[in-house]
Design a protein around this motif. Structure first.
Motif, PDB file in Angstrom:
ATOM      1  N   THR A 147       0.865  -1.177   0.000  1.00 52.11           N
ATOM      2  CA  THR A 147       0.000   0.000   0.000  1.00 52.11           C
ATOM      3  C   THR A 147       0.905   1.231   0.000  1.00 52.11           C
ATOM      4  N   GLU A 148       0.325   2.363  -0.309  1.00 50.14           N
ATOM      5  CA  GLU A 148       1.108   3.594  -0.278  1.00 50.14           C
ATOM      6  C   GLU A 148       1.669   3.823   1.122  1.00 50.14           C
ATOM      7  N   GLN A 149       0.872   3.555   2.136  1.00 51.24           N
ATOM      8  CA  GLN A 149       1.323   3.739   3.522  1.00 51.24           C
ATOM      9  C   GLN A 149       2.513   2.846   3.833  1.00 51.24           C
ATOM     10  N   GLU A 150       2.434   1.566   3.442  1.00 53.62           N
ATOM     11  CA  GLU A 150       3.542   0.643   3.698  1.00 53.62           C
ATOM     12  C   GLU A 150       4.805   1.077   2.960  1.00 53.62           C
ATOM     13  N   GLY A 151       4.644   1.527   1.744  1.00 53.17           N
ATOM     14  CA  GLY A 151       5.785   2.010   0.973  1.00 53.17           C
ATOM     15  C   GLY A 151       6.430   3.222   1.623  1.00 53.17           C
ATOM     16  N   MET A 152       5.604   4.147   2.100  1.00 46.36           N
ATOM     17  CA  MET A 152       6.129   5.343   2.753  1.00 46.36           C
ATOM     18  C   MET A 152       6.844   4.991   4.059  1.00 46.36           C
ATOM     19  N   GLU A 153       6.320   4.021   4.790  1.00 47.90           N
ATOM     20  CA  GLU A 153       6.958   3.603   6.036  1.00 47.90           C
ATOM     21  C   GLU A 153       8.322   2.981   5.763  1.00 47.90           C
ATOM     22  N   ARG A 154       8.426   2.184   4.740  1.00 53.81           N
ATOM     23  CA  ARG A 154       9.716   1.582   4.398  1.00 53.81           C
ATOM     24  C   ARG A 154      10.701   2.639   3.925  1.00 53.81           C
ATOM     25  N   LEU A 155      10.210   3.563   3.133  1.00 56.59           N
ATOM     26  CA  LEU A 155      11.053   4.665   2.687  1.00 56.59           C
ATOM     27  C   LEU A 155      11.548   5.484   3.872  1.00 56.59           C
ATOM     28  N   ALA A 156      10.684   5.719   4.841  1.00 57.27           N
ATOM     29  CA  ALA A 156      11.064   6.464   6.043  1.00 57.27           C
ATOM     30  C   ALA A 156      12.142   5.723   6.826  1.00 57.27           C
ATOM     31  N   ALA A 157      12.031   4.407   6.904  1.00 61.00           N
ATOM     32  CA  ALA A 157      13.029   3.622   7.627  1.00 61.00           C
ATOM     33  C   ALA A 157      14.395   3.732   6.946  1.00 61.00           C
ATOM     34  N   TYR A 158      14.424   3.662   5.619  1.00 61.27           N
ATOM     35  CA  TYR A 158      15.685   3.824   4.890  1.00 61.27           C
ATOM     36  C   TYR A 158      16.217   5.243   5.038  1.00 61.27           C
ATOM     37  N   SER A 159      15.337   6.220   5.041  1.00 66.38           N
ATOM     38  CA  SER A 159      15.749   7.608   5.224  1.00 66.38           C
ATOM     39  C   SER A 159      16.386   7.793   6.602  1.00 66.38           C
ATOM     40  N   TYR A 160      15.798   7.188   7.606  1.00 65.41           N
ATOM     41  CA  TYR A 160      16.343   7.260   8.968  1.00 65.41           C
ATOM     42  C   TYR A 160      17.729   6.628   9.022  1.00 65.41           C
ATOM     43  N   LEU A 161      17.895   5.474   8.394  1.00 69.15           N
ATOM     44  CA  LEU A 161      19.202   4.818   8.352  1.00 69.15           C
ATOM     45  C   LEU A 161      20.218   5.729   7.660  1.00 69.15           C
ATOM     46  N   ALA A 162      19.841   6.335   6.550  1.00 72.97           N
ATOM     47  CA  ALA A 162      20.749   7.225   5.827  1.00 72.97           C
ATOM     48  C   ALA A 162      21.153   8.413   6.700  1.00 72.97           C
ATOM     49  N   ARG A 163      20.220   8.967   7.450  1.00 70.83           N
ATOM     50  CA  ARG A 163      20.535  10.094   8.325  1.00 70.83           C
ATOM     51  C   ARG A 163      21.529   9.677   9.411  1.00 70.83           C
ATOM     52  N   LEU A 164      21.311   8.509   9.993  1.00 75.00           N
ATOM     53  CA  LEU A 164      22.251   8.026  11.009  1.00 75.00           C
ATOM     54  C   LEU A 164      23.648   7.833  10.421  1.00 75.00           C
ATOM     55  N   LEU A 165      23.717   7.278   9.222  1.00 74.03           N
ATOM     56  CA  LEU A 165      25.012   7.071   8.587  1.00 74.03           C
ATOM     57  C   LEU A 165      25.695   8.392   8.260  1.00 74.03           C
ATOM     58  N   ASP A 166      24.933   9.384   7.843  1.00 73.49           N
ATOM     59  CA  ASP A 166      25.498  10.705   7.555  1.00 73.49           C
ATOM     60  C   ASP A 166      26.092  11.352   8.800  1.00 73.49           C
ATOM     61  N   GLN A 167      25.562  11.035   9.962  1.00 71.52           N
ATOM     62  CA  GLN A 167      26.031  11.641  11.203  1.00 71.52           C
ATOM     63  C   GLN A 167      27.229  10.915  11.805  1.00 71.52           C
ATOM     64  N   CYS A 168      27.590   9.791  11.221  1.00 75.96           N
ATOM     65  CA  CYS A 168      28.706   9.013  11.766  1.00 75.96           C
ATOM     66  C   CYS A 168      30.036   9.720  11.515  1.00 75.96           C
ATOM     67  N   GLU A 169      30.925   9.529  12.443  1.00 76.33           N
ATOM     68  CA  GLU A 169      32.290  10.029  12.293  1.00 76.33           C
ATOM     69  C   GLU A 169      33.150   8.854  11.856  1.00 76.33           C
ATOM     70  N   ILE A 170      33.880   9.047  10.787  1.00 75.56           N
ATOM     71  CA  ILE A 170      34.724   7.971  10.268  1.00 75.56           C
ATOM     72  C   ILE A 170      36.072   8.028  10.968  1.00 75.56           C
TER      73      ILE A 170
END
Length: 60
Positions: free
Chosen positions: A28-51
């Protein structure tokens, strides 16, 4: 933190891949948006990491 991010990425990948591979139902559109949000959250966490890189021993 690295292990937690790896587990999150693995879980997201398995969720998306397994559903797509084992069912013919469309998300459903809702399920797709929720999965997209989860990937977006992961990307944000990775962007904040210090290498941090391990220093190579001298002479190598």
């Amino acid at each position: 933190m690295a292990k937690a991010l790896n587990n999150l990425a693995t879980g997201l990948n398995l969720t998306v891949r397994n559903v797509a591979a084992h069912t013919r139902d469309e998300l459903t559109e809702q399920e797709g948006m929720e999965r997209l949000a989860a990937y977006s959250y992961l990307a944000r966490l990775l962007d904040q990491c210090e290498i941090r890189r391990a220093e190579e021993p001298e002479g190598t």
